[in-house]
Write a protein that holds these residues in place. Structure first.
Motif, mmCIF file in Angstrom:
data_model
loop_
_atom_site.group_PDB
_atom_site.id
_atom_site.type_symbol
_atom_site.label_atom_id
_atom_site.label_comp_id
_atom_site.label_asym_id
_atom_site.label_seq_id
_atom_site.Cartn_x
_atom_site.Cartn_y
_atom_site.Cartn_z
ATOM 1 N N ASP A 479 14.745 -72.044 -31.515
ATOM 2 C CA ASP A 479 14.308 -71.992 -30.116
ATOM 3 C C ASP A 479 14.164 -70.561 -29.587
ATOM 4 O OD1 ASP A 479 14.074 -74.714 -29.843
ATOM 5 O OD2 ASP A 479 16.173 -74.974 -29.222
ATOM 6 N N ASP A 481 12.302 -67.418 -27.984
ATOM 7 C CA ASP A 481 11.151 -67.314 -27.083
ATOM 8 C C ASP A 481 10.112 -66.370 -27.682
ATOM 9 O OD1 ASP A 481 12.173 -64.775 -26.722
ATOM 10 O OD2 ASP A 481 13.027 -65.209 -24.751
ATOM 11 N N GLU A 511 16.792 -84.312 -34.046
ATOM 12 C CA GLU A 511 16.504 -83.158 -33.178
ATOM 13 C C GLU A 511 15.011 -82.819 -33.268
ATOM 14 O OE1 GLU A 511 18.146 -78.594 -32.353
ATOM 15 O OE2 GLU A 511 18.678 -79.652 -34.198
ATOM 16 N N LYS A 512 14.406 -82.474 -32.147
ATOM 17 C CA LYS A 512 12.974 -82.163 -32.108
ATOM 18 C C LYS A 512 12.747 -80.702 -31.702
ATOM 19 C CE LYS A 512 11.273 -86.831 -31.126
ATOM 20 N NZ LYS A 512 10.460 -87.667 -30.209
ATOM 21 N N ILE A 513 11.662 -80.189 -32.243
ATOM 22 C CA ILE A 513 11.293 -78.802 -31.907
ATOM 23 C C ILE A 513 10.657 -78.768 -30.526
ATOM 24 C CG2 ILE A 513 8.928 -78.783 -32.809
ATOM 25 C CD1 ILE A 513 11.522 -76.055 -33.395
ATOM 26 N N SER A 514 10.874 -77.713 -29.809
ATOM 27 C CA SER A 514 10.305 -77.621 -28.456
ATOM 28 C C SER A 514 8.812 -77.279 -28.524
ATOM 29 C CB SER A 514 11.044 -76.564 -27.638
ATOM 30 O OG SER A 514 10.773 -75.273 -28.152
ATOM 31 N N GLU A 515 8.082 -77.830 -27.563
ATOM 32 C CA GLU A 515 6.642 -77.545 -27.493
ATOM 33 C C GLU A 515 6.384 -76.063 -27.205
ATOM 34 O OE1 GLU A 515 4.116 -79.499 -28.148
ATOM 35 O OE2 GLU A 515 5.464 -81.166 -28.639
ATOM 36 N N THR A 516 7.315 -75.463 -26.491
ATOM 37 C CA THR A 516 7.159 -74.038 -26.154
ATOM 38 C C THR A 516 7.145 -73.180 -27.407
ATOM 39 O OG1 THR A 516 8.314 -74.419 -24.076
ATOM 40 C CG2 THR A 516 8.102 -72.128 -24.805
#
Length: 584
Positions: A479, A481, A511-516
């Motif tokens: 995660d 940025d 668990e899923k990866i964030s779209e961001t």
């Protein structure tokens, strides 16, 4: 394509200023040609000078026809350029430039020699260079400024000659022609014919400057050029024979030979006293300086024409606000100054350059007239020279060339020393494309055998570079940025040779990866097109086992795997990860 240079419109010269510019050169000849002719022709010097006046009369028509038909700057160069080839025309141009160079240097030096005679401790060498610089500056200021200076010198010179003639005439009235008769009775070395021939050959130097008007004809008003030819002819026809006659009527020939360096000044001393001698010395310094200006103006017009014809480099056509080609004047100043420094002020050798170059230009101009009649017979012109007069004029100049070669055989060697390097520069410019192709072929001839080896070496080096850049690296993310990921990319760009990077996200079950994160990786992929980004997400637990597994699976050393600095809750010590590198 070369940049087009548009010649600005400048105020064109009327009869007096145009005559003054070229007339200062030709009218200054009486300062030296009278004594020189007496040296060779003795008591018949004035007759030799009258013959020269006749030859110059023939050349009036020749110049009038050629320049009238093709009223462009360049003189003999322009005549031959429009009737033969650029190579032949360049020969005339080279000779003209050499003539101007010799005229400028000799005239400047002689002017300062006269000044040295008036003032003690006058540094001739330094002041000669200063004089050359001064007239370079006047030329750069424009043809208008040049003409004003020339007119002042010209009027003063003619006035001085008239005053000298009047006082000499009064002296003869009071003292009779006894000295002249004694000079006439002196025996002649050889024969009268020889005396007249060698006197004529020497006296032909007295018309130097006649060709100058043709080199700045574009700066003259319509119809002025032919008037300048007439005016110069009148000056030469009157003053040169007259000064020789007056000298023979007032001074015994041995005394003339004794004072040949400053004959007119000594003549003034005899006829009018020290004040007249002083006046003539000042006049000599001024008018010889005016001849320097003539050289600058003439060479500027000629060189500009040659540059427009791509014989000389185009940068010479740069103009100042006055419209003058200042780089031409500056280059000519450097040439003259270098000659002064090389010869250390001993300019006797330049007389050979001056003599042969000037007379050769006159011959070539006549040949240009012949070719104009044959090849451009339909071209309109204000006047035409007679064939017999044309051939006679050329023949007389050739005779003068032969006479000077006989009198001064060393002149030819000196002339060749200056002519060959100058002509070589012109030949190189004329054949620069051929020369460049020749150099290219020579390079290919010597290096073609190495070409295959060079290609193999080139390909081998490229393979090594590609192999280095193909090395893959891995960055484990969680995660991060876009700012953090950008720091990763910057680190890799600055520290590693690679074009491939795997960004790996290790996720726990469900668990899923964030779209961001996905969006940020796409941004980086566009921002760094030379690095191929591959995003991989996998289930598992990040730790030493997974690192070793991926290292073996991807055949990738662990030290090529990167992570960001872990926090306090990271379950492993750094050394347990097997060499994973911390890069943030």
């Amino acid at each position: 394509m070369p940049k087009t240079t548009i010649k600005p419109i400048v105020k064109q010269l009327k009869e007096l200023p145009a005559t003054a510019i070229c007339g200062n050169d030709i009218s200054s000849s009486c300062l030296y040609v009278s004594s020189l002719t007496i040296l060779y022709a003795g008591q018949y010097a004035w007759i030799s000078l009258l013959i020269v006046a006749l030859v110059l009369y023939l050349f009036r028509k020749i110049y009038g026809e050629v320049v009238g038909a093709i009223p462009l700057n360049g003189g003999a160069y322009n005549a031959l350029l429009n009737t033969t080839s650029k190579s032949v025309a360049s020969l005339a141009a080279t000779l003209t430039i050499l003539s101007y160079m010799a005229t400028a240097v000799i005239s400047a030096s002689e002017a300062m020699q006269y000044a040295h005679g008036l003032l003690d401790n006058w540094p001739v060498m330094i002041t000669t260079i200063i004089l050359l610089f001064l007239f370079m500056s006047v030329t750069i200021m424009g043809i208008g400024e040049s003409s004003r200076v020339a007119v002042v010198i010209f009027v003063f010179h003619l006035s001085s000659l008239i005053i000298l003639s009047l006082f000499c005439g009064w002296f003869i009235v009071n003292n009779g022609l006894g000295i002249f008769n004694k000079n006439l009775s002196l025996p002649v070395q050889g024969s009268v014919t020889n005396a007249l021939f060698f006197g004529f050959s020497a006296a032909m130097l007295g018309i130097s400057g006649f060709e100058s008007s043709a080199n700045f004809v574009e700066e003259q008003q319509r119809g002025v050029f032919r008037k300048t030819l007439r005016n110069m002819w009148v000056i030469v026809s009157v003053f040169n024979p007259l000064m020789a006659f007056l000298a023979l009527a007032i001074l015994p020939i041995p005394e003339v030979k004794l004072h040949q360096e400053a004959l007119l000044s000594h003549l003034g001393l005899k006829a009018g006293g020290s004040w007249l001698s002083f006046l003539i010395s000042i006049d000599a310094a001024l008018v010889l300086s005016g001849a320097v200006l003539t050289s600058f103006v003439g060479v500027s017009g000629l060189t500009e024409r040659m540059t427009l014809d791509r014989i000389l480099p185009s940068f010479l056509l740069k103009r100042n606000k006055k419209g003058s080609t200042y780089l031409i004047a500056f280059s000519f100043f450097l040439l003259c100054t270098s000659v002064m420094l090389i010869t250390k002020g001993r300019l006797e050798a330049l007389a050979g350059v001056y003599t042969i170059a000037f007379l050769s230009v006159m011959v070539l101009f006549g040949i240009g007239n012949i070719l104009l009649k044959i090849r451009r017979k339909n071209l309109p012109r204000p006047e035409r020279s007679n064939w017999i007069a044309l051939l006679l004029a050329i023949g007389m100049v050739i005779l003068a060339l032969i006479g000077n070669a006989i009198m001064n055989p060393a002149y030819l060697n000196v002339f060749i020393e200056y002519f060959i390097p100058t002509m070589l520069i012109v030949v190189i410019m004329l054949n620069r494309v051929f020369i460049l192709k020749l150099i290219l072929n020579i390079i290919l001839y010597f290096f073609r055998p190495l070409e295959r080896s060079v290609r193999r070496l080139h390909a081998g080096i490229l393979r090594i570079i590609n192999k280095i850049n193909e090395q893959e690296f891995v960055y484990f993310t969680k995660d991060d940025d876009v700012a953090t990921l950008n720091k990763v990319m910057l680190y890799i760009k600055r520290n590693e040779h690679t074009r491939r990077l795997k960004i790996v996200a290790v996720l726990k079950e469900n668990e899923k990866i964030s779209e961001t994160l996905l969006s940020d990786i796409e941004v980086l992929d566009r921002e760094y097109p030379d690095v191929k980004l591959e995003f991989i997400q996998m289930e598992g637990e990040f730790g030493p086992k997974l690192i070793k597994k991926l290292s073996k699976q991807w055949n990738l050393p662990i030290n090529f795997m990167f992570i960001a600095s872990p926090g306090d809750h990271f379950p492993y010590r750094i050394e347990e990860l097997g060499g994973v590198r911390l890069i943030i």
